[in-house]
Design a protein around this motif. Structure first.
Motif, mmCIF file in Angstrom:
data_model
loop_
_atom_site.group_PDB
_atom_site.id
_atom_site.type_symbol
_atom_site.label_atom_id
_atom_site.label_comp_id
_atom_site.label_asym_id
_atom_site.label_seq_id
_atom_site.Cartn_x
_atom_site.Cartn_y
_atom_site.Cartn_z
ATOM 1 N N TYR A 1 0.837 -1.202 0.000
ATOM 2 C CA TYR A 1 0.000 0.000 0.000
ATOM 3 C C TYR A 1 0.873 1.254 0.000
ATOM 4 O O TYR A 1 0.643 2.186 -0.770
ATOM 5 C CB TYR A 1 -0.928 -0.005 1.222
ATOM 6 C CG TYR A 1 -1.695 1.281 1.388
ATOM 7 C CD1 TYR A 1 -2.918 1.469 0.747
ATOM 8 C CD2 TYR A 1 -1.195 2.318 2.165
ATOM 9 C CE1 TYR A 1 -3.613 2.656 0.882
ATOM 10 C CE2 TYR A 1 -1.878 3.510 2.305
ATOM 11 C CZ TYR A 1 -3.091 3.670 1.664
ATOM 12 O OH TYR A 1 -3.769 4.852 1.797
ATOM 13 N N LEU A 2 1.888 1.284 0.858
ATOM 14 C CA LEU A 2 2.762 2.457 0.949
ATOM 15 C C LEU A 2 3.562 2.666 -0.328
ATOM 16 O O LEU A 2 3.776 3.816 -0.745
ATOM 17 C CB LEU A 2 3.692 2.329 2.159
ATOM 18 C CG LEU A 2 2.991 2.376 3.519
ATOM 19 C CD1 LEU A 2 3.979 2.063 4.637
ATOM 20 C CD2 LEU A 2 2.304 3.706 3.751
ATOM 21 N N GLU A 3 4.003 1.580 -0.975
ATOM 22 C CA GLU A 3 4.714 1.703 -2.253
ATOM 23 C C GLU A 3 3.808 2.318 -3.311
ATOM 24 O O GLU A 3 4.218 3.224 -4.046
ATOM 25 C CB GLU A 3 5.176 0.324 -2.735
ATOM 26 C CG GLU A 3 6.328 -0.259 -1.966
ATOM 27 C CD GLU A 3 6.611 -1.701 -2.384
ATOM 28 O OE1 GLU A 3 6.182 -2.127 -3.488
ATOM 29 O OE2 GLU A 3 7.257 -2.411 -1.590
ATOM 30 N N ILE A 4 2.589 1.816 -3.404
ATOM 31 C CA ILE A 4 1.639 2.324 -4.402
ATOM 32 C C ILE A 4 1.278 3.776 -4.104
ATOM 33 O O ILE A 4 1.193 4.599 -5.013
ATOM 34 C CB ILE A 4 0.378 1.434 -4.453
ATOM 35 C CG1 ILE A 4 0.757 0.053 -4.995
ATOM 36 C CG2 ILE A 4 -0.720 2.078 -5.285
ATOM 37 C CD1 ILE A 4 -0.343 -0.985 -4.867
ATOM 38 N N GLU A 5 1.120 4.091 -2.843
ATOM 39 C CA GLU A 5 0.768 5.455 -2.456
ATOM 40 C C GLU A 5 1.847 6.455 -2.909
ATOM 41 O O GLU A 5 1.542 7.552 -3.347
ATOM 42 C CB GLU A 5 0.561 5.544 -0.949
ATOM 43 C CG GLU A 5 0.089 6.926 -0.496
ATOM 44 C CD GLU A 5 -0.055 7.020 1.003
ATOM 45 O OE1 GLU A 5 -1.091 7.535 1.449
ATOM 46 O OE2 GLU A 5 0.871 6.594 1.721
ATOM 47 N N LYS A 6 3.126 6.058 -2.796
ATOM 48 C CA LYS A 6 4.226 6.924 -3.227
ATOM 49 C C LYS A 6 4.170 7.199 -4.727
ATOM 50 O O LYS A 6 4.532 8.278 -5.181
ATOM 51 C CB LYS A 6 5.577 6.280 -2.900
ATOM 52 C CG LYS A 6 5.954 6.333 -1.456
ATOM 53 C CD LYS A 6 7.317 5.683 -1.256
ATOM 54 C CE LYS A 6 7.664 5.543 0.185
ATOM 55 N NZ LYS A 6 8.936 4.835 0.378
ATOM 56 N N GLU A 7 3.715 6.208 -5.498
ATOM 57 C CA GLU A 7 3.675 6.326 -6.943
ATOM 58 C C GLU A 7 2.432 7.059 -7.455
ATOM 59 O O GLU A 7 2.411 7.514 -8.592
ATOM 60 C CB GLU A 7 3.691 4.922 -7.587
ATOM 61 C CG GLU A 7 4.938 4.134 -7.247
ATOM 62 C CD GLU A 7 4.788 2.652 -7.602
ATOM 63 O OE1 GLU A 7 3.717 2.241 -8.092
ATOM 64 O OE2 GLU A 7 5.768 1.921 -7.396
ATOM 65 N N THR A 8 1.412 7.177 -6.648
ATOM 66 C CA THR A 8 0.140 7.732 -7.054
ATOM 67 C C THR A 8 0.084 9.225 -6.743
ATOM 68 O O THR A 8 0.329 9.621 -5.603
ATOM 69 C CB THR A 8 -1.020 7.011 -6.322
ATOM 70 O OG1 THR A 8 -0.884 5.604 -6.537
ATOM 71 C CG2 THR A 8 -2.361 7.476 -6.835
ATOM 72 N N PRO A 9 -0.267 10.053 -7.738
ATOM 73 C CA PRO A 9 -0.420 11.481 -7.463
ATOM 74 C C PRO A 9 -1.547 11.721 -6.468
ATOM 75 O O PRO A 9 -2.497 10.952 -6.391
ATOM 76 C CB PRO A 9 -0.775 12.102 -8.811
ATOM 77 C CG PRO A 9 -0.668 11.009 -9.821
ATOM 78 C CD PRO A 9 -0.528 9.714 -9.115
ATOM 79 N N SER A 10 -1.407 12.779 -5.696
ATOM 80 C CA SER A 10 -2.441 13.119 -4.706
ATOM 81 C C SER A 10 -3.757 13.423 -5.393
ATOM 82 O O SER A 10 -3.796 13.896 -6.512
ATOM 83 C CB SER A 10 -2.009 14.345 -3.903
ATOM 84 O OG SER A 10 -0.824 14.064 -3.204
ATOM 85 N N PHE A 11 -4.821 13.147 -4.692
ATOM 86 C CA PHE A 11 -6.162 13.422 -5.226
ATOM 87 C C PHE A 11 -6.392 14.897 -5.285
ATOM 88 O O PHE A 11 -6.121 15.648 -4.463
ATOM 89 C CB PHE A 11 -7.228 12.782 -4.350
ATOM 90 C CG PHE A 11 -7.207 11.279 -4.401
ATOM 91 C CD1 PHE A 11 -8.346 10.590 -4.784
ATOM 92 C CD2 PHE A 11 -6.100 10.556 -4.042
ATOM 93 C CE1 PHE A 11 -8.351 9.206 -4.797
ATOM 94 C CE2 PHE A 11 -6.083 9.180 -4.071
ATOM 95 C CZ PHE A 11 -7.225 8.502 -4.434
#
Length: 124
Positions: A114-124
């Motif tokens: 989850y934390l890895e994906i969160e780093k790669e995903t632009p903020s909403f």
């Protein structure tokens, strides 16, 4: 360190004799440390930190907080939650209490992913 030693001892409500007894040294030894007549050995510093649950960096350098969070602090907080009215929190602890080692490993992998994906995903 001598000031922090005295501060610690007084905050615990201990005499120099009682403080020293817990460390296996005499009242005179504690007195000499507090007044600067004796230097602190590394062994004494570690003994003080271990026996009284004191943050080593605070004791040696005066930085940060004196206290180290202990399992007792967590146990007390869990007891408060379990006695409280937050049914979600209580249910969560009850579920976690049933976890086996493999369940904890799987949860750790899931959180890391989850934390890895969160780093790669632009903020909403």
């Amino acid at each position: 360190m001598k000031e922090r030693l005295k501060e610690l001892r007084k905050s615990l409500g201990l005499s120099q004799e009682a403080f020293g007894k817990r460390l296996g040294v005499t009242k005179a030894s504690i007195s000499r440390l507090e007044n600067g007549a004796n230097s602190f050995t590394e062994q004494m510093i570690k003994s003080i930190c271990r026996e009284f649950n004191v943050n080593y960096i605070w004791f040696v350098e005066g930085q940060g907080s004196a206290e180290i969070e202990s399992d007792i602090d967590y146990t007390s907080r869990i007891d408060q939650i379990m006695a409280g009215e937050n049914e979600f929190a209580k249910a969560t602890f009850k579920i976690f209490a049933r976890f086996e080692d493999e369940d904890w490993k799987a949860l750790q992998r899931l959180i890391r992913k989850y934390l890895e994906i969160e780093k790669e995903t632009p903020s909403f």
